[in-house]
Design an enzyme around this catalytic site. Structure first.
Site, PDB file in Angstrom:
ATOM      1  N   ARG A  45      34.982 -23.422   4.158  1.00  7.91           N
ATOM      2  CA  ARG A  45      35.137 -23.055   5.569  1.00  7.91           C
ATOM      3  C   ARG A  45      36.624 -22.858   5.821  1.00  7.91           C
ATOM      4  NH1 ARG A  45      38.577 -26.475   6.212  1.00  7.91           N
ATOM      5  NH2 ARG A  45      38.575 -25.892   8.405  1.00  7.91           N
ATOM      6  N   ALA A  47      39.081 -19.853   8.153  1.00  5.19           N
ATOM      7  CA  ALA A  47      39.045 -18.392   8.192  1.00  5.19           C
ATOM      8  C   ALA A  47      39.546 -17.720   6.903  1.00  5.19           C
ATOM      9  CB  ALA A  47      39.815 -17.893   9.413  1.00  5.19           C
ATOM     10  N   ARG A  88      28.854 -15.867   8.878  1.00  6.07           N
ATOM     11  CA  ARG A  88      29.501 -16.507  10.033  1.00  6.07           C
ATOM     12  C   ARG A  88      30.184 -15.401  10.865  1.00  6.07           C
ATOM     13  NH1 ARG A  88      32.805 -21.839   9.073  1.00  6.07           N
ATOM     14  NH2 ARG A  88      32.074 -22.164  11.226  1.00  6.07           N
ATOM     15  N   GLN A 195      36.208 -31.973  10.808  1.00  6.43           N
ATOM     16  CA  GLN A 195      37.178 -31.399   9.854  1.00  6.43           C
ATOM     17  C   GLN A 195      38.493 -32.178   9.857  1.00  6.43           C
ATOM     18  OE1 GLN A 195      35.333 -29.588  11.980  1.00  6.43           O
ATOM     19  NE2 GLN A 195      34.824 -27.589  11.160  1.00  6.43           N
ATOM     20  N   ASP A 236      40.882 -18.410  14.112  1.00  8.30           N
ATOM     21  CA  ASP A 236      39.792 -17.674  13.453  1.00  8.30           C
ATOM     22  C   ASP A 236      39.804 -16.200  13.797  1.00  8.30           C
ATOM     23  OD1 ASP A 236      38.800 -20.636  13.692  1.00  8.30           O
ATOM     24  OD2 ASP A 236      37.795 -19.669  11.999  1.00  8.30           O
ATOM     25  N   ASN A 246      39.677 -20.431  18.084  1.00 10.23           N
ATOM     26  CA  ASN A 246      39.850 -21.445  17.033  1.00 10.23           C
ATOM     27  C   ASN A 246      38.801 -22.522  17.274  1.00 10.23           C
ATOM     28  OD1 ASN A 246      41.277 -22.474  14.703  1.00 10.23           O
ATOM     29  ND2 ASN A 246      42.091 -24.065  16.024  1.00 10.23           N
ATOM     30  N   LYS A 247      38.793 -23.518  16.418  1.00 12.12           N
ATOM     31  CA  LYS A 247      37.780 -24.570  16.469  1.00 12.12           C
ATOM     32  C   LYS A 247      37.574 -25.114  17.873  1.00 12.12           C
ATOM     33  CE  LYS A 247      35.654 -25.656  13.919  1.00 12.12           C
ATOM     34  NZ  LYS A 247      34.297 -25.040  13.856  1.00 12.12           N
TER      35      LYS A 247
HETATM   36  O1  MRU Z   1      34.221 -23.986  11.373  1.00 12.02           O
HETATM   37  P1  MRU Z   1      35.441 -23.971  10.476  1.00 12.02           P
HETATM   38  O2  MRU Z   1      35.722 -25.281   9.839  1.00 12.02           O
HETATM   39  O3  MRU Z   1      35.397 -22.831   9.505  1.00 12.02           O
HETATM   40  O4  MRU Z   1      36.631 -23.682  11.496  1.00 12.02           O
HETATM   41  C1  MRU Z   1      37.927 -23.621  10.988  1.00 12.02           C
HETATM   42  C2  MRU Z   1      38.957 -23.449  12.031  1.00 12.02           C
HETATM   43  O5  MRU Z   1      38.672 -23.339  13.204  1.00 12.02           O
HETATM   44  C3  MRU Z   1      40.370 -23.305  11.538  1.00 12.02           C
HETATM   45  O6  MRU Z   1      41.262 -23.843  12.463  1.00 12.02           O
HETATM   46  C4  MRU Z   1      40.688 -21.817  11.346  1.00 12.02           C
HETATM   47  O7  MRU Z   1      39.717 -21.219  10.556  1.00 12.02           O
HETATM   48  C5  MRU Z   1      42.022 -21.603  10.731  1.00 12.02           C
HETATM   49  S1  MRU Z   1      42.046 -22.096   9.047  1.00 12.02           S
HETATM   50  C6  MRU Z   1      43.548 -21.726   8.381  1.00 12.02           C
END
Ligand code: MRU
Length: 344
Positions: A45, A47, A88, A195, A236, A246-247
């Protein structure tokens, strides 16, 4: 530093991020369908990491594609790209990487199958290596922005695990530490997938960077305390106007940062920009399964039949973003102008 993903003769090897931090296990994906499943179930996981995985998935799919005439192969490549693209929806790096692989394939149309396979495998490995170099450049640009002797707050995991290596937000922190700054990190636990607790803290521990775990609802308290020098997060997808997906939970942190006068930085590669979208309202937001909210590590934490909402991402409006750090430099408002220049 950990290896997130590698191309090997046996297949695409990934560290299983659903098992960390209790178990450090690696899975080998031998087919493109297995790569797609690994992305969907978040074995891998983040981006940039899912972009690299998708690129390797395309190369793996073509490595096993049946021969036939060019038309047959075209249809198989479309099927492979489509399967990987439907894993995704939010992180644009996934689509960026698939497009890059598809375009390369199209440029090789009519060439011998062995050559096509070789070139696609080489391209996927190049995307991985480029990602590490890009993150190091993001780190170099971002390190100057990190105040010395202060705490950096981060949300989710935008580290080596979320990329091919080094990380975006954690890359900025790593680069600040490498530049001799005294920095420690507060990591939001990042419910529901954890995470922050499971991955960010684990990863920083491997590098001996001091990390303190807080629950998401503690962020405001600490941002008000004067202890946090800045917030650094990944992204993302970033719209043309600088709105940042983002998350889930990032938006709350950004608002609290602004309220308390704490700079809020976003670190992301150019491949995370989606200049086709005028604003963040247009970014598709993934909905994840209810069980991620009702259960923790397989244990129920809510009554059976509970109604659940589980958006995996939120959008932070550009007015909360102090700067966007990319491999090409630091963009500031007005973002419609600065991001356009940076991407060109
Ligand atoms: O759902 P995830 O764990 O894939 O979400 C990840 C994030 O939101 C990260 O902050 C984002 O992808 C940047 S990773 C360098």
């Amino acid at each position: 530093m950990v290896e997130t993903i590698e191309w090997t003769p046996a297949g695409v090897v990934m560290i299983d991020q659903t098992r960390l931090p209790l178990h450090e296990e690696y899975v080998t994906c031998r087919t493109y369908e297995e790569v797609a499943a690994a992305i969907r179930t978040m074995v891998i996981r983040g981006a940039p990491a899912i972009g690299v995985a998708a690129a390797m998935g395309v190369a793996l799919g073509v490595a096993h594609a049946a021969g036939g005439d060019a038309g047959d192969l075209d249809a198989q490549v479309e099927q492979i790209c489509d399967t990987l693209a439907r894993t995704r929806p939010t992180a644009v790096n996934l689509f960026w990487a698939i497009d890059r692989m598809r375009k390369l394939y199209q440029s090789l149309r009519g060439r011998p199958l062995a050559e096509i396979r070789e070139r696609l495998a080489a391209e996927a490995q190049l995307i991985r290596l480029e990602d590490i170099a890009i993150n190091q450049a993001i780190g170099r640009h971002g390190a100057d922005l990190v105040p010395d002797g202060k705490t950096v707050l981060t949300h989710c995991n935008a580290g080596a695990l979320a990329t091919a290596g080094y990380g975006t937000a954690l890359g900025v922190i790593r680069a600040a530490v490498e530049a001799g700054k005294k920095v420690d990190v507060f990591a939001d636990e990042t419910r529901p997938f954890l995470q922050g607790a499971r991955l960010t803290v684990w990863e920083l521990q491997q590098d001996h960077i001091p990390a303190t775990l807080i629950t998401d609802n503690m962020a405001g308290h600490f941002l008000k305390s004067g202890r946090i020098g800045c917030v650094v997060v990944g992204a993302d997808r970033i719209a043309a106007n600088g709105d940042v997906a983002n998350k889930i939970g990032t938006y709350s942190v950004a608002v609290l940062a602004k309220e308390n006068g704490v700079p809020f930085f976003v670190a992301a590669p150019i491949s995370t920009l989606d200049l086709t979208l005028a604003s963040g309202d247009l970014i598709p937001i993934e909905r994840r399964p209810d069980a991620e909210v009702t259960h923790v590590f397989g244990h129920a934490v809510a009554p059976e039949g509970t109604m659940v909402e589980n958006p995996a991402f939120d959008v932070t409006p550009n007015r909360y973003v102090t700067a966007i750090i990319t491999e090409r430099g630091v963009a500031r408002a007005p973002y419609t102008e600065s991001l356009r220049v940076m991407a060109s």
